[in-house]
Write a protein that holds these residues in place. Structure first.
Motif, PDB file in Angstrom:
ATOM      1  N   TYR A  20      -6.468  -6.953   5.319  1.00  0.00           N
ATOM      2  CA  TYR A  20      -7.046  -5.728   4.738  1.00  0.00           C
ATOM      3  C   TYR A  20      -5.951  -4.726   4.370  1.00  0.00           C
ATOM      4  CZ  TYR A  20      -9.845  -1.391   4.556  1.00  0.00           C
ATOM      5  OH  TYR A  20     -10.417  -0.207   4.189  1.00  0.00           O
ATOM      6  N   GLN A  21      -5.021  -4.499   5.298  1.00  0.00           N
ATOM      7  CA  GLN A  21      -3.945  -3.530   5.043  1.00  0.00           C
ATOM      8  C   GLN A  21      -3.071  -3.979   3.862  1.00  0.00           C
ATOM      9  OE1 GLN A  21      -4.136  -0.675   6.308  1.00  0.00           O
ATOM     10  NE2 GLN A  21      -5.659  -1.235   7.867  1.00  0.00           N
ATOM     11  N   ALA A  22      -2.793  -5.281   3.791  1.00  0.00           N
ATOM     12  CA  ALA A  22      -1.941  -5.791   2.707  1.00  0.00           C
ATOM     13  C   ALA A  22      -2.648  -5.681   1.356  1.00  0.00           C
ATOM     14  CB  ALA A  22      -1.542  -7.241   2.995  1.00  0.00           C
ATOM     15  N   TRP A  23      -3.952  -5.992   1.317  1.00  0.00           N
ATOM     16  CA  TRP A  23      -4.710  -5.839   0.064  1.00  0.00           C
ATOM     17  C   TRP A  23      -4.836  -4.369  -0.326  1.00  0.00           C
ATOM     18  CZ3 TRP A  23      -4.685  -9.585  -3.022  1.00  0.00           C
ATOM     19  CH2 TRP A  23      -5.006 -10.895  -2.670  1.00  0.00           C
ATOM     20  N   LYS A  24      -5.028  -3.506   0.688  1.00  0.00           N
ATOM     21  CA  LYS A  24      -5.175  -2.070   0.441  1.00  0.00           C
ATOM     22  C   LYS A  24      -3.908  -1.519  -0.234  1.00  0.00           C
ATOM     23  CE  LYS A  24      -6.998   1.662   3.228  1.00  0.00           C
ATOM     24  NZ  LYS A  24      -8.238   2.036   2.568  1.00  0.00           N
ATOM     25  N   GLU A  49      -9.254 -15.746  -4.958  1.00  0.00           N
ATOM     26  CA  GLU A  49     -10.587 -15.178  -5.161  1.00  0.00           C
ATOM     27  C   GLU A  49     -10.647 -13.716  -4.705  1.00  0.00           C
ATOM     28  OE1 GLU A  49     -13.638 -18.900  -4.709  1.00  0.00           O
ATOM     29  OE2 GLU A  49     -12.463 -18.330  -2.961  1.00  0.00           O
ATOM     30  N   SER A  50      -9.906 -13.407  -3.638  1.00  0.00           N
ATOM     31  CA  SER A  50      -9.866 -12.017  -3.161  1.00  0.00           C
ATOM     32  C   SER A  50      -9.276 -11.121  -4.253  1.00  0.00           C
ATOM     33  CB  SER A  50      -9.000 -11.901  -1.901  1.00  0.00           C
ATOM     34  OG  SER A  50      -9.514 -12.699  -0.874  1.00  0.00           O
ATOM     35  N   LEU A  51      -8.161 -11.583  -4.847  1.00  0.00           N
ATOM     36  CA  LEU A  51      -7.528 -10.785  -5.901  1.00  0.00           C
ATOM     37  C   LEU A  51      -8.486 -10.589  -7.078  1.00  0.00           C
ATOM     38  CD1 LEU A  51      -5.009  -9.362  -7.083  1.00  0.00           C
ATOM     39  CD2 LEU A  51      -4.366 -11.566  -8.078  1.00  0.00           C
ATOM     40  N   ALA A  52      -9.204 -11.653  -7.442  1.00  0.00           N
ATOM     41  CA  ALA A  52     -10.147 -11.559  -8.566  1.00  0.00           C
ATOM     42  C   ALA A  52     -11.199 -10.482  -8.293  1.00  0.00           C
ATOM     43  CB  ALA A  52     -10.805 -12.910  -8.810  1.00  0.00           C
ATOM     44  N   ALA A  71       1.600 -13.658  -9.399  1.00  0.00           N
ATOM     45  CA  ALA A  71       2.663 -12.795  -8.860  1.00  0.00           C
ATOM     46  C   ALA A  71       2.071 -11.706  -7.960  1.00  0.00           C
ATOM     47  CB  ALA A  71       3.458 -12.183 -10.003  1.00  0.00           C
ATOM     48  N   LEU A  72       0.921 -11.168  -8.335  1.00  0.00           N
ATOM     49  CA  LEU A  72       0.271 -10.133  -7.513  1.00  0.00           C
ATOM     50  C   LEU A  72      -0.181 -10.730  -6.170  1.00  0.00           C
ATOM     51  CD1 LEU A  72      -1.925  -8.250 -10.163  1.00  0.00           C
ATOM     52  CD2 LEU A  72       0.115  -7.361  -9.007  1.00  0.00           C
ATOM     53  N   ALA A  73      -0.749 -11.941  -6.225  1.00  0.00           N
ATOM     54  CA  ALA A  73      -1.204 -12.606  -4.986  1.00  0.00           C
ATOM     55  C   ALA A  73      -0.012 -12.898  -4.072  1.00  0.00           C
ATOM     56  CB  ALA A  73      -1.961 -13.885  -5.324  1.00  0.00           C
ATOM     57  N   THR A  74       1.106 -13.302  -4.687  1.00  0.00           N
ATOM     58  CA  THR A  74       2.313 -13.584  -3.906  1.00  0.00           C
ATOM     59  C   THR A  74       2.844 -12.298  -3.278  1.00  0.00           C
ATOM     60  OG1 THR A  74       2.840 -15.418  -5.355  1.00  0.00           O
ATOM     61  CG2 THR A  74       4.660 -14.567  -4.039  1.00  0.00           C
ATOM     62  N   LYS A  75       2.781 -11.211  -4.042  1.00  0.00           N
ATOM     63  CA  LYS A  75       3.248  -9.916  -3.541  1.00  0.00           C
ATOM     64  C   LYS A  75       2.443  -9.515  -2.293  1.00  0.00           C
ATOM     65  CE  LYS A  75       4.421  -5.415  -5.441  1.00  0.00           C
ATOM     66  NZ  LYS A  75       4.179  -4.478  -6.523  1.00  0.00           N
ATOM     67  N   LYS A  76       1.138  -9.681  -2.367  1.00  0.00           N
ATOM     68  CA  LYS A  76       0.286  -9.373  -1.203  1.00  0.00           C
ATOM     69  C   LYS A  76       0.671 -10.271  -0.031  1.00  0.00           C
ATOM     70  CE  LYS A  76      -3.358 -10.406   1.533  1.00  0.00           C
ATOM     71  NZ  LYS A  76      -3.728 -11.657   2.191  1.00  0.00           N
ATOM     72  N   LYS A  81       2.927 -11.555   5.256  1.00  0.00           N
ATOM     73  CA  LYS A  81       3.833 -12.362   6.090  1.00  0.00           C
ATOM     74  C   LYS A  81       4.751 -11.497   6.940  1.00  0.00           C
ATOM     75  CE  LYS A  81       5.610 -15.510   3.303  1.00  0.00           C
ATOM     76  NZ  LYS A  81       6.038 -16.726   2.586  1.00  0.00           N
ATOM     77  N   LYS A  82       5.164 -10.358   6.384  1.00  0.00           N
ATOM     78  CA  LYS A  82       5.978  -9.404   7.163  1.00  0.00           C
ATOM     79  C   LYS A  82       5.165  -8.893   8.356  1.00  0.00           C
ATOM     80  CE  LYS A  82      10.154  -7.755   6.215  1.00  0.00           C
ATOM     81  NZ  LYS A  82      10.582  -9.096   6.228  1.00  0.00           N
TER      82      LYS A  82
END
Ligand code: B16
Ligand code: MG
Length: 218
Positions: A20-24, A49-52, A71-76, A81-82
């Motif tokens: 949630y925090q990463a998507w936010k 699917e979450s990104l969509a 690229a956006l999904a990878t960024k999230k 991962k951090k």
């Protein structure tokens, strides 16, 4: 009851909040505000699917090419991962370790049915990987939750029938997946979103061998 198939995020550990925090964070960068109610829809479904859903919320789905979305999904995922780097056995949700050991002792097989491609890494960080007899690889599925394939595949990999399994989930999409697979579903969380499960409990602490056996026998 010959096998139990576990969801990961929100059942074995509380990575649901990290997702949630990463998507936010990504949403904020795109000018899309996410709240907890919207986040319920993201639980259990894949990264793509979450990104969509997030882009659709902001009316931005047509703004990005497939490569840009990747690229956006990878960024999230990099942010996520951090966040999970420091995870360890202390992050196992209450009651889970006891439940896993008691099931093992009774000869019940354990499987992981998580939509997360980070699942194996997280199991290792939690020190639980050796307890699991099988892990479904979500990258090999043709359809994610709420489709039944992930739970059906888990049963197949363990060589048991779906009737011999229990599925445990914290997401509405996951409960639907378990039900459609023909398994008994136990959900952890809110009755209003998870009411389709055979049994809903408020906390992982309530997941005991006795409870699982009773639900399976119903
Ligand atoms: P990843 P689960 C799901 O795991 C999460 O609930 C969902 O929020 C996440 O988008 C999905 O995994 C994919 O995760 O980006 O790590 O591949 O609940 O099915 O264990
Ligand atoms: Mg989950």
């Amino acid at each position: 009851m010959k096998a139990v198939l576990f969801d990961l995020d929100g059942i074995l550990t509380d990575t649901a909040d990290y997702h949630y925090q990463a998507w936010k964070k990504l949403g904020a960068e795109l000018g899309i505000e996410l709240d907890e109610a919207f986040n319920e829809q993201l639980k259990g479904i894949s990264r793509t699917e979450s990104l969509a859903l997030i882009l659709a919320k902001g009316g931005l789905e047509a703004q990005f090419t497939v490569a840009e979305k990747e690229a956006l999904a990878t960024k999230k995922n990099e942010v996520y991962k951090k966040m999970i780097e420091q995870m360890s056995a202390k992050d196992i949700l209450p009651g889970i370790k006891t439940l896993l050991y008691e099931l093992k002792e009774k000869g019940v097989l354990l499987g992981l049915a998580s939509a997360s491609q980070n699942g194996p890494v997280i199991l290792e960080k939690l020190g639980l990987e050796e307890l699991f007899d099988t892990i479904v690889d979500p990258a090999k599925l043709s359809a994610g939750k709420p489709h039944p394939e992930i739970f059906e595949t888990g049963a197949e990999q363990l060589n048991v029938s779906v009737q011999e399994c229990i599925g445990i989930e914290d997401a509405a999409a996951g409960v639907q997946s378990i039900n459609s697979a023909g398994m008994a579903a136990i959900a952890v969380g809110d009755e209003t979103t998870l009411g389709a499960a055979a049994k809903v409990v408020a906390s992982t602490n309530e997941l005991t061998v006795d409870l699982l056996t009773a639900v399976w026998a119903e």
